[in-house]
Design a protein around this motif. Structure first.
Motif, short mmCIF file in Angstrom:
data_model
loop_
_atom_site.label_atom_id
_atom_site.label_comp_id
_atom_site.label_asym_id
_atom_site.label_seq_id
_atom_site.Cartn_x
_atom_site.Cartn_y
_atom_site.Cartn_z
N ASN A 47 -26.65 -14.55 -7.34
CA ASN A 47 -26.41 -13.28 -8.02
C ASN A 47 -27.11 -13.32 -9.36
N TYR A 48 -27.63 -12.19 -9.77
CA TYR A 48 -28.33 -12.12 -11.03
C TYR A 48 -27.72 -11.00 -11.85
N THR A 49 -27.38 -11.29 -13.10
CA THR A 49 -26.79 -10.30 -13.98
C THR A 49 -27.83 -9.88 -15.00
N GLU A 89 -24.18 -3.37 -17.72
CA GLU A 89 -24.49 -4.70 -17.20
C GLU A 89 -24.16 -4.69 -15.72
N THR A 94 -24.55 -6.82 -11.79
CA THR A 94 -24.80 -8.07 -11.08
C THR A 94 -25.27 -7.72 -9.67
N SER A 113 -27.43 -9.17 -5.99
CA SER A 113 -27.89 -10.32 -5.21
C SER A 113 -29.23 -10.03 -4.55
#
Length: 181
Positions: A7-9, A45, A47, A49
């Motif tokens: 996962n990338y935030t 913000e 998150t 994937s």
């Protein structure tokens, strides 16, 4: 592109794009969206994937055009002017006993910009139009023994001119002359 197992935030830019004649509503994952889906707003913000593409959602700007009878009654209802489009003003005219409706004006005292009923409005801004009035200058003439209401002046090619007087007597139009009462 991201590793499917990760996962990338990240933070969506807080800079809102601009487009002349439109209001920015937010971002959507659909290029044809008419409303932002709420989860992709500037500064949010998120998150994820996997990769996504965000599309700006725009709403064209509209302006309210309202009519004020300026002492009279029966002003037309409000109209909506859309950015970049020409609005045809209402053909409906207000009424005021003892007066003729002349035109609309951007100022109640008639010192602003004048518009005719059914005229075009092209500015990209809200507008209130005020009815402008001229006294009716009415007279009664006796034609064939009957009194008939006659408007003594009428507007011809933009100026007030004396008019002949006609009255309907027993179903026929009869012209008054200067030698009649």
């Amino acid at each position: 592109a991201y590793n499917a197992n990760t996962n990338y935030t990240f933070t969506i830019s807080s800079t809102k794009p601009a487009r002349t004649g439109y209001t920015f509503l937010g971002w959507s994952t659909s290029s044809s969206a008419t409303s932002a889906n709420g989860s992709y707003d500037p500064g949010d913000e998120v998150t994820l994937s996997n990769s996504i593409t965000l599309y700006a959602v725009w709403q064209i700007i509209t302006y309210k055009v309202s009519y004020n009878a300026n002492g009279g009654s029966n002003a037309p209802g409000n109209q909506t002017k859309t950015y970049g489009e020409t609005l045809v003003l209402s053909l409906d005219k207000p009424v005021l006993s003892g007066y003729f409706f002349v035109n609309w004006n951007t100022k109640a005292d008639g010192t602003g910009t004048s518009y005719e009923s059914g005229g075009n409005y092209t500015d990209n801004s809200a507008l209130t139009l005020y009815a402008q009035w001229e006294p009716a200058n009415v007279a009664y003439y006796k034609i064939n023994g009957q009194y008939v209401l006659c408007n003594t002046y009428g507007k011809v090619n933009g100026s007030w001119e004396p008019m002949l007087c006609y009255g309907k007597i027993n179903g026929a139009w009869v012209r008054s002359t200067t030698n009649e009462e």
